[in-house]
Design a protein around this motif. Structure first.
Motif, PDB file in Angstrom:
ATOM      1  N   LYS A   1       0.840  -1.202   0.000  1.00  0.00           N
ATOM      2  CA  LYS A   1       0.000   0.000   0.000  1.00  0.00           C
ATOM      3  C   LYS A   1       0.872   1.248   0.000  1.00  0.00           C
ATOM      4  O   LYS A   1       0.570   2.219  -0.673  1.00  0.00           O
ATOM      5  CB  LYS A   1      -0.939  -0.006   1.206  1.00  0.00           C
ATOM      6  CG  LYS A   1      -2.124  -0.949   1.021  1.00  0.00           C
ATOM      7  CD  LYS A   1      -3.141  -0.776   2.140  1.00  0.00           C
ATOM      8  CE  LYS A   1      -4.340  -1.677   1.906  1.00  0.00           C
ATOM      9  NZ  LYS A   1      -5.235  -1.709   3.066  1.00  0.00           N
ATOM     10  N   ARG A   2       1.953   1.194   0.779  1.00  0.00           N
ATOM     11  CA  ARG A   2       2.856   2.342   0.809  1.00  0.00           C
ATOM     12  C   ARG A   2       3.492   2.570  -0.553  1.00  0.00           C
ATOM     13  O   ARG A   2       3.608   3.687  -1.027  1.00  0.00           O
ATOM     14  CB  ARG A   2       3.956   2.122   1.853  1.00  0.00           C
ATOM     15  CG  ARG A   2       3.552   2.429   3.268  1.00  0.00           C
ATOM     16  CD  ARG A   2       4.785   2.700   4.119  1.00  0.00           C
ATOM     17  NE  ARG A   2       5.699   1.574   4.132  1.00  0.00           N
ATOM     18  CZ  ARG A   2       5.617   0.566   5.002  1.00  0.00           C
ATOM     19  NH1 ARG A   2       4.671   0.553   5.908  1.00  0.00           N
ATOM     20  NH2 ARG A   2       6.494  -0.413   4.966  1.00  0.00           N
TER      21      ARG A   2
ATOM     22  N   PHE B   1       2.553   1.392  -3.611  1.00  0.00           N
ATOM     23  CA  PHE B   1       1.722   1.503  -4.813  1.00  0.00           C
ATOM     24  C   PHE B   1       0.373   2.155  -4.571  1.00  0.00           C
ATOM     25  O   PHE B   1      -0.421   2.272  -5.510  1.00  0.00           O
ATOM     26  CB  PHE B   1       1.514   0.116  -5.432  1.00  0.00           C
ATOM     27  CG  PHE B   1       2.797  -0.583  -5.768  1.00  0.00           C
ATOM     28  CD1 PHE B   1       3.664  -0.042  -6.712  1.00  0.00           C
ATOM     29  CD2 PHE B   1       3.154  -1.765  -5.141  1.00  0.00           C
ATOM     30  CE1 PHE B   1       4.866  -0.677  -7.017  1.00  0.00           C
ATOM     31  CE2 PHE B   1       4.346  -2.400  -5.445  1.00  0.00           C
ATOM     32  CZ  PHE B   1       5.206  -1.860  -6.376  1.00  0.00           C
ATOM     33  N   GLY B   2       0.090   2.562  -3.339  1.00  0.00           N
ATOM     34  CA  GLY B   2      -1.169   3.238  -3.056  1.00  0.00           C
ATOM     35  C   GLY B   2      -2.357   2.432  -3.517  1.00  0.00           C
ATOM     36  O   GLY B   2      -2.479   1.239  -3.234  1.00  0.00           O
ATOM     37  N   SER B   3      -3.234   3.090  -4.276  1.00  0.00           N
ATOM     38  CA  SER B   3      -4.489   2.446  -4.653  1.00  0.00           C
ATOM     39  C   SER B   3      -4.266   1.293  -5.626  1.00  0.00           C
ATOM     40  O   SER B   3      -5.174   0.502  -5.864  1.00  0.00           O
ATOM     41  CB  SER B   3      -5.427   3.487  -5.266  1.00  0.00           C
ATOM     42  OG  SER B   3      -4.747   4.200  -6.276  1.00  0.00           O
TER      43      SER B   3
END
Lengths: 324, 545
Positions: free
Chosen positions: B268-269, B271-273
């Protein structure tokens, strides 16, 4: 007082550049922080660029029409505001925002639900930003319950105690209209202003305009629909009996607290919160006083006091009574 | 062509046919397990050869370490180790260093011989064993060369003035309250400011690749044929790790299989969404030796070693508080997408309050979407109660523990953290077995040494560092202790149909020992020599055997 450019432009060591005000938004999990942030971002439509830093930008649920661009963990909004995730480190995120080509006019940091908001407030270079204060969301539906939890309760109370402004959320869906939550706020943080999230977005103006504009809420202006009953024990108390009296009335009382001395000279604090009674030993001195809060009409103070009087070890002496 | 490997005794770890003396292999699969006699129908029908080089040795199924951190180990291998316990590393053995004076002497000695012009980074400092240290101590050693002391628990760095400058710590201290320039300490979130510079320096000039080769050597030396990285993407960026893994841990010369479990928060950090899509697409990178598990790794409470797990009443003796790595009420929220997608769930959980939070989440998700055979694994499982053990069993969970805790921190936790009862019952594996749960063992490398025979020995003996048996009722039987590094570890990876025991049709992965662990006392298991491993029918001898 509305938004616009920050009015707290005290010159810092870096002469000429104004300090960016920073607000930390805390509150227990599910207290409605995300809803507050959403409203804040929507309210910021007069040119002020707010950067909102959240735990997970994917969970903010920003309205699609508000989103101008999305780049990984950063969302640019159509009104110029930015919403981004904390990422590896809040310090790094703040630095990147403040030192970017277009630094924000104002920072709002969402503290994690289990964080101490004042610890979050310790982040950030004070040569470049200024802590405006800590705002804590208080859930009208379950804050009393949460605060009574044996493990998490102390943290819930510390969060509220750290606030410069308390915002009671979900009052419209709480059965008591938020009365218990407001009474709880007055108990935990007596000098801290309390506003309701639905209150004409007064809290939005305070957050955008500077928290020091918030006045402590006078107790008599609280307009809290509760009655309190005070009982003074006339001697040593059978703590076990006191606990059972409070437990029997737990469904009627919002909150009660007593610090008493038992028949062996030991001091104990007895709490009722969230329908649960807890007891802890204290070093003293014990006032022998009990204060109970209830919604109007739910309990007869006379009945309660009569039941409490039975708890006094020496039954010959009867407690004096005060009722508001 | 069938190859028959003969042994003095084969322990199959399959209760249906527990012992044998010969394993017939064709390609990478086992044809049959038995004796040369019972194998006759196969051998009479097909061309075969008997490989009797291990005829005097003992076979176990190839050992499995289901939770390691290769990339983190690699970065630490780039530093000088001064540790409270001894370690067997590719560059040579590391002797235990205990005591303040001993630590200082070792630190000063190693710094003096370190190549000039390079920062000096040492790993392994532990306050309870080595005493307090701070910037002034390190400035006394050098004011010009950066010196960084990296704590054994990872979450803390101590720097001299030159190192603070090197890591640009003054700028970091302006932004992050967890950097103290006066004492030279960077901790928790403050560590992030130093870590990138440190990593770039330690991994410079292709050293990441070289050090990952060293990690591979450690895996082999431990007699291990399958590892799982339980936090893939957490150390270097996921793409960089994939690139290095493909280059270094792939190919016929590599003696182990590797399964990767993505660290969800790290994706998540990074690549985010797009994190979900990136995790879903990992299978495209699968190769012969490197595979991806349809699983996620999540976190509950803080690290056991640093005593920041979350405890129920009565908490720690000194009253300090533990830490949450994820909001306890949000654990179900984080797990939910994986749960509904039918993926396996792995949760790092160390204290009994953490166990409550995780079991609450599992119960909530089971209510939402009942699942059979979900095999949710509670990793580490440091402090737990009997009631939690039964509840975890009823909810269909498994436990995976680190024996190392008990050996190296048992005595200390009795005296300084938890008191006798709870510290003695840490790693409550006997109850887990009695309650019907699967129990597996991991090293969590570099938290503990990648030596399953040592870890299994600790679970079977529960012998602390000072030789005290902690919680004798919680010892595992020899069989269960060895199952914890073979078939139970395989089961927890959902690979028990392929590896973890020796039976017809399964992959021919073996660990070859010079003594029979069922004949020698479990306390002596670490002394059993590992002669070779066999992976998919191919023999990989240990060099010094």
């Amino acid at each position: 007082m509305t938004g616009g450019s920050p009015i707290h432009g005290d010159a810092g060591p870096e002469a000429g550049s104004k300090l960016i005000p920073m607000v930390v938004l805390g509150g227990w999990l599910g207290a409605g922080k995300t809803t507050l942030l959403n409203r804040l971002l929507r309210a910021a439509d007069d040119g002020e660029r707010i950067a909102v830093v959240v735990n997970d930008v994917g969970e903010v649920g920003l309205d699609a029409e508000l989103v101008a661009a999305r780049d990984g963990d950063t969302v640019e909004l159509t009104n110029g505001c930015v919403c981004c995730s904390i990422g590896d480190s809040l310090g790094v995120t703040l630095r990147d925002l403040v030192l970017s080509d277009r630094p924000p006019d104002r920072l709002v940091i969402e503290a994690s639900g289990v964080a101490e908001p004042d610890r979050v407030a310790a982040y950030g270079d004070r040569r470049r930003l200024r802590l405006d204060g800590v705002v804590v969301a208080v859930d009208a539906v379950d804050v009393v319950d949460r605060a009574g939890h044996v493990t998490y309760g102390p943290l819930v109370r510390r969060q509220a105690a750290a606030a410069e402004l308390l915002v009671v959320t979900k009052a419209e869906v709480a059965t008591d209209g938020g009365a218990a939550a407001r009474a709880w706020c007055a108990d935990v943080a007596p000098d801290t202003p309390v506003v309701e999230a639905s209150d004409d977005d007064r809290w939005v103006l305070l957050v955008l305009g500077g928290l020091d504009a918030a006045e402590p809420t006078p107790t008599d202006a609280l307009d809290v629909a509760v009655v309190s009953t005070t009982w003074q024990a006339a001697g040593p108390v059978d703590v076990g009996l006191l606990i059972s009296v409070l437990a029997d009335n737990a469904h009627l009382l919002l909150r009660a607290k007593a610090v008493v001395t038992d028949g062996h000279g030991r001091h104990a604090a007895v709490h009722l919160a969230g329908g649960r009674v807890t007891v802890e030993s204290v070093d003293g001195p014990a006032s022998g006083r009990l204060v109970a809060i209830a919604a109007p009409g739910t309990i007869d103070p006379g009945d309660l006091i009569a039941a409490l009087d039975v708890c006094v070890v020496d039954h010959d002496r009867v407690g004096s009574r005060e009722a508001p | 062509m069938i190859t028959v490997y003969t042994a003095r005794r084969v322990h199959t770890m399959d209760p249906s046919l527990p012992e044998a003396t010969a394993v017939a292999v064709r390609g990478d699969r086992i044809i049959e397990v038995g004796t040369l006699e019972t194998l006759r129908p196969w051998l009479d029908a097909h061309e075969h050869r008997v490989d009797d080089r291990f005829a005097d040795a003992f076979f176990l199924p190839g050992l499995i370490d289901p939770h390691v951190h290769p990339a983190l180990m690699a970065i630490l291998l780039a530093t000088e180790w001064i540790t409270p316990e001894s370690w067997d590393l590719p560059g040579g053995g590391v002797e235990a260093t205990v005591g303040h004076e001993a630590y200082r002497a070792r630190l000063t000695g190693l710094e003096a011989t370190h190549p000039s012009g390079q920062p000096f980074v040492t790993y392994g400092w532990h306050q309870q064993y080595h005493g307090l240290i701070s910037r002034s101590d390190l400035d006394a050693i050098s004011t010009t060369r950066p010196i960084v002391v990296w704590a054994r628990c990872f979450h803390e760095l101590w720097c001299n003035g030159a190192a603070l400058e090197w890591l640009d710590a003054a700028e970091g201290a302006a932004w992050d309250p967890h950097i103290d320039l006066e004492t030279g300490r960077l901790w928790e979130s403050g560590l992030v400011w130093g870590l990138n510079t440190l990593r770039d320096d330690l991994f410079a000039d292709g050293r990441f690749e070289v050090l990952m080769e060293d990690v591979a050597a450690l895996v082999h030396r431990g007699g291990v044929t399958t590892i799982a990285d339980a936090g893939f993407g957490g150390m270097a960026l996921p793409d960089r790790e994939l690139e290095v893994l493909a280059q270094v841990h792939e190919g016929d010369h590599v003696p182990f299989r590797q399964y990767l479990i993505p660290q969800v928060a790290a994706f998540k950090r990074a690549f985010g969404s797009e994190a979900e899509d990136r995790m879903a697409a990992l299978d495209e990178h699968a190769s012969e030796r490197i595979r991806f598990l349809h699983a996620g790794k999540f976190f509950a409470d803080g690290a056991f070693m640093g005593q920041i797990m979350q405890l129920r009443e009565p908490g720690f003796i000194d009253g300090h508080e533990g830490a949450w790595m994820a909001d306890p009420d949000r654990i179900a929220h984080h797990i939910r997408p994986f749960w509904h997608a039918g993926k396996q769930v792995n949760v790092h959980v160390t204290g009994d309050l953490g166990v409550d939070a995780v079991l609450d989440a599992v119960a909530e998700l089971l209510d939402e979407k009942p699942r059979f055979d979900h095999r949710t694994v509670l990793h580490h499982f440091g402090i737990s109660t009997q009631a939690q053990s039964r509840r975890a069993a009823a909810l269909g969970c498994a436990v995976q523990v680190n024996g190392y805790y008990l050996r190296y921190f048992g005595d200390q936790f009795v005296a300084e953290g938890l008191g006798t009862e709870r510290a003695s019952l840490m790693t409550r594996v006997g109850s887990a077995r009695r309650n019907g749960m699967s129990v597996a063992l991991h090293s969590d490398l570099p938290m503990g040494p990648l030596q399953p025979m040592l870890g299994a020995s600790i679970l079977a003996t529960r012998m602390s560092g000072t030789g005290v048996v902690l919680g004798p009722e919680e010892r595992l039987s020899s069989y269960d202790a060895l199952a914890a590094v073979t078939i139970e570890a395989a089961w927890q990876l959902k690979l028990d149909h392929e590896i973890g025991s020796l039976a017809s049709g399964k992959l021919a992965d073996l660990t070859v020992l010079d003594a029979d662990p069922f004949e020698v006392d479990a306390a002596a298991w670490p002394d059993i020599g590992i002669l070779a491993t066999v992976l998919g029918g191919r023999v990989y001898p240990l060099e010094d055997s």
